[in-house]
Design a protein around this motif. Structure first.
Motif, PDB file in Angstrom:
ATOM      1  N   GLN A 198       0.831  -1.205   0.000  1.00 18.18           N
ATOM      2  CA  GLN A 198       0.000   0.000   0.000  1.00 18.18           C
ATOM      3  C   GLN A 198       0.868   1.259   0.000  1.00 18.18           C
ATOM      4  OE1 GLN A 198      -2.628   0.262   3.362  1.00 18.18           O
ATOM      5  NE2 GLN A 198      -3.378   2.285   2.820  1.00 18.18           N
ATOM      6  N   HIS A 199       1.916   1.247   0.827  1.00 17.14           N
ATOM      7  CA  HIS A 199       2.805   2.412   0.907  1.00 17.14           C
ATOM      8  C   HIS A 199       3.498   2.668  -0.426  1.00 17.14           C
ATOM      9  CE1 HIS A 199       5.532   5.245   2.932  1.00 17.14           C
ATOM     10  NE2 HIS A 199       6.472   4.738   2.160  1.00 17.14           N
ATOM     11  N   LEU A 200       4.004   1.616  -1.061  1.00 15.01           N
ATOM     12  CA  LEU A 200       4.699   1.779  -2.336  1.00 15.01           C
ATOM     13  C   LEU A 200       3.752   2.252  -3.430  1.00 15.01           C
ATOM     14  CD1 LEU A 200       6.968  -1.400  -2.247  1.00 15.01           C
ATOM     15  CD2 LEU A 200       7.686   0.978  -1.929  1.00 15.01           C
ATOM     16  N   ALA A 201       2.525   1.739  -3.421  1.00 10.26           N
ATOM     17  CA  ALA A 201       1.549   2.165  -4.425  1.00 10.26           C
ATOM     18  C   ALA A 201       1.187   3.640  -4.241  1.00 10.26           C
ATOM     19  CB  ALA A 201       0.296   1.295  -4.325  1.00 10.26           C
ATOM     20  N   GLU A 202       0.974   4.043  -2.993  1.00  6.32           N
ATOM     21  CA  GLU A 202       0.636   5.443  -2.724  1.00  6.32           C
ATOM     22  C   GLU A 202       1.800   6.357  -3.095  1.00  6.32           C
ATOM     23  OE1 GLU A 202      -0.385   5.458   1.375  1.00  6.32           O
ATOM     24  OE2 GLU A 202      -2.439   4.729   1.056  1.00  6.32           O
ATOM     25  N   GLN A 203       3.021   5.896  -2.805  1.00  9.59           N
ATOM     26  CA  GLN A 203       4.190   6.719  -3.131  1.00  9.59           C
ATOM     27  C   GLN A 203       4.359   6.855  -4.638  1.00  9.59           C
ATOM     28  OE1 GLN A 203       8.249   5.410  -1.968  1.00  9.59           O
ATOM     29  NE2 GLN A 203       8.273   7.330  -0.845  1.00  9.59           N
ATOM     30  N   ALA A 204       4.164   5.748  -5.368  1.00 11.02           N
ATOM     31  CA  ALA A 204       4.290   5.810  -6.827  1.00 11.02           C
ATOM     32  C   ALA A 204       3.244   6.747  -7.425  1.00 11.02           C
ATOM     33  CB  ALA A 204       4.146   4.405  -7.414  1.00 11.02           C
ATOM     34  N   ASP A 205       2.026   6.675  -6.914  1.00  8.97           N
ATOM     35  CA  ASP A 205       0.960   7.546  -7.400  1.00  8.97           C
ATOM     36  C   ASP A 205       1.276   8.997  -7.102  1.00  8.97           C
ATOM     37  OD1 ASP A 205      -1.771   7.913  -8.513  1.00  8.97           O
ATOM     38  OD2 ASP A 205      -2.203   8.634  -6.482  1.00  8.97           O
ATOM     39  N   TRP A 206       1.787   9.237  -5.895  1.00  8.15           N
ATOM     40  CA  TRP A 206       2.130  10.623  -5.518  1.00  8.15           C
ATOM     41  C   TRP A 206       3.269  11.147  -6.369  1.00  8.15           C
ATOM     42  CZ3 TRP A 206       6.677  12.694  -3.536  1.00  8.15           C
ATOM     43  CH2 TRP A 206       6.588  14.021  -3.146  1.00  8.15           C
ATOM     44  N   LEU A 207       4.273  10.308  -6.657  1.00  5.24           N
ATOM     45  CA  LEU A 207       5.402  10.742  -7.466  1.00  5.24           C
ATOM     46  C   LEU A 207       4.956  11.114  -8.879  1.00  5.24           C
ATOM     47  CD1 LEU A 207       8.159   8.201  -6.355  1.00  5.24           C
ATOM     48  CD2 LEU A 207       8.129  10.661  -5.919  1.00  5.24           C
ATOM     49  N   ARG A 208       4.034  10.334  -9.442  1.00 12.14           N
ATOM     50  CA  ARG A 208       3.523  10.665 -10.777  1.00 12.14           C
ATOM     51  C   ARG A 208       2.827  12.021 -10.768  1.00 12.14           C
ATOM     52  NH1 ARG A 208       2.307   5.070 -10.860  1.00 12.14           N
ATOM     53  NH2 ARG A 208       0.221   5.489 -10.048  1.00 12.14           N
ATOM     54  N   ASN A 209       2.009  12.252  -9.760  1.00 10.52           N
ATOM     55  CA  ASN A 209       1.314  13.541  -9.673  1.00 10.52           C
ATOM     56  C   ASN A 209       2.285  14.683  -9.427  1.00 10.52           C
ATOM     57  OD1 ASN A 209      -1.170  12.289 -10.020  1.00 10.52           O
ATOM     58  ND2 ASN A 209      -1.475  11.987  -7.816  1.00 10.52           N
ATOM     59  N   ARG A 210       3.304  14.428  -8.597  1.00 10.37           N
ATOM     60  CA  ARG A 210       4.272  15.483  -8.306  1.00 10.37           C
ATOM     61  C   ARG A 210       5.081  15.845  -9.540  1.00 10.37           C
ATOM     62  NH1 ARG A 210       9.903  14.324  -5.784  1.00 10.37           N
ATOM     63  NH2 ARG A 210       9.981  13.636  -7.955  1.00 10.37           N
ATOM     64  N   ASP A 211       5.512  14.824 -10.309  1.00 11.21           N
ATOM     65  CA  ASP A 211       6.291  15.099 -11.516  1.00 11.21           C
ATOM     66  C   ASP A 211       5.470  15.913 -12.508  1.00 11.21           C
ATOM     67  OD1 ASP A 211       8.364  13.681 -10.437  1.00 11.21           O
ATOM     68  OD2 ASP A 211       7.947  11.827 -11.534  1.00 11.21           O
ATOM     69  N   ARG A 212       4.185  15.599 -12.597  1.00  9.93           N
ATOM     70  CA  ARG A 212       3.315  16.359 -13.480  1.00  9.93           C
ATOM     71  C   ARG A 212       3.192  17.803 -13.010  1.00  9.93           C
ATOM     72  NH1 ARG A 212      -0.939  13.619 -12.746  1.00  9.93           N
ATOM     73  NH2 ARG A 212      -0.331  11.974 -14.189  1.00  9.93           N
ATOM     74  N   SER A 213       3.091  17.986 -11.698  1.00  9.72           N
ATOM     75  CA  SER A 213       2.969  19.342 -11.148  1.00  9.72           C
ATOM     76  C   SER A 213       4.251  20.135 -11.349  1.00  9.72           C
ATOM     77  CB  SER A 213       2.629  19.269  -9.659  1.00  9.72           C
ATOM     78  OG  SER A 213       1.386  18.626  -9.447  1.00  9.72           O
ATOM     79  N   LEU A 214       5.406  19.461 -11.203  1.00 11.07           N
ATOM     80  CA  LEU A 214       6.676  20.160 -11.390  1.00 11.07           C
ATOM     81  C   LEU A 214       6.848  20.604 -12.833  1.00 11.07           C
ATOM     82  CD1 LEU A 214       9.104  17.972  -9.216  1.00 11.07           C
ATOM     83  CD2 LEU A 214       8.272  20.273  -8.710  1.00 11.07           C
ATOM     84  N   GLU A 215       6.389  19.779 -13.768  1.00 14.36           N
ATOM     85  CA  GLU A 215       6.498  20.155 -15.183  1.00 14.36           C
ATOM     86  C   GLU A 215       5.622  21.357 -15.510  1.00 14.36           C
ATOM     87  OE1 GLU A 215       5.453  16.704 -17.314  1.00 14.36           O
ATOM     88  OE2 GLU A 215       7.279  15.583 -16.824  1.00 14.36           O
TER      89      GLU A 215
END
Length: 226
Positions: A121-138
């Motif tokens: 669960q932790h890894l899935a949530e982190q992966a999802d958050w990283l995808r959203n964060r990378d999109r926000s940074l772009e």
């Protein structure tokens, strides 16, 4: 005779009161005793003596589920996770009740299931958050300052980390490095306190603060401690 009868009735009433008071505990006393017993600290010597055996039992159960126990300590993505905390509570219980529970024959298998579920669960949530964060940074209109890096050393409070992320986003720092036990996104407390700024800041994890600072210095950064 009447006086004798009254004396006998008073004596009987006193005995009845004494029996009731010794039989029934005051309201709330039993629950208080139960809570105290649950928080009774474990004997450090007993905990240390059986730690290796409990770790071996739990690692064996994790292996049976296809999960490598070394990931919990070695994978930076799982540092500070509930999965790692659950693993450590079984190996080194803090309370006498926790130690008794760990000795139960089927307890290791049950904890292993919890650890694997929490880790995934932790890894899935982190992966999802990283995808959203990378999109926000772009999509960020103003690029961050790559020459400004914030290193957090051993912060315990997720709220404090979130507050730092808000400040870092305002200052436009290039990245934040959470070292040691410092919580990092997507820890819920950090995300709540960051108020959306966690998606706009590049956050990394590192095991050692000293190694992180030395590496930054070798890269030409000048360190300031606060």
């Amino acid at each position: 005779r009447i006086d004798q009868l009254r004396a006998l009735m008073r004596a009987a009433l006193m005995l009845l009161c004494l029996r009731r008071s010794s039989t029934f505990a005051p309201r709330g006393t039993r629950s208080l005793v139960t809570r105290r017993a649950a928080k009774e600290p474990a004997d450090d010597a007993v905990v240390a003596a059986g730690a290796a055996e409990r770790r071996k039992r739990l690692d064996r159960e994790l292996a049976a589920l296809g999960f490598d126990a070394e990931r919990l300590e070695g994978d930076a993505a799982l540092r500070g996770s509930a999965a790692l905390a659950t693993y450590r509570r079984f190996v080194i219980p803090k309370t006498a009740k926790g130690l008794r529970d760990a000795l139960a024959p089927a307890r290791a298998a049950s904890v292993a299931v919890d650890v694997v579920g929490l880790a995934r669960q932790h890894l899935a949530e982190q992966a999802d958050w990283l995808r959203n964060r990378d999109r926000s940074l772009e999509e960020r209109p103003t690029p961050p300052h790559a020459d400004l890096v914030v290193v957090l050393d051993g912060l315990r409070s997720g709220e404090n980390v979130g507050s730092v992320l808000r400040t870092v986003e305002t200052a436009g720092a290039g990245r934040v490095i959470c070292c040691g036990t410092t919580p990092a996104p997507p820890t819920p407390a950090v995300l709540r306190a960051a108020m959306g700024c966690a998606d706009l800041v590049s956050v990394e994890r590192a095991a050692s603060t000293l190694e992180t600072v030395l590496e930054l210095r070798r890269g030409g950064f000048l360190g300031w401690a606060g």
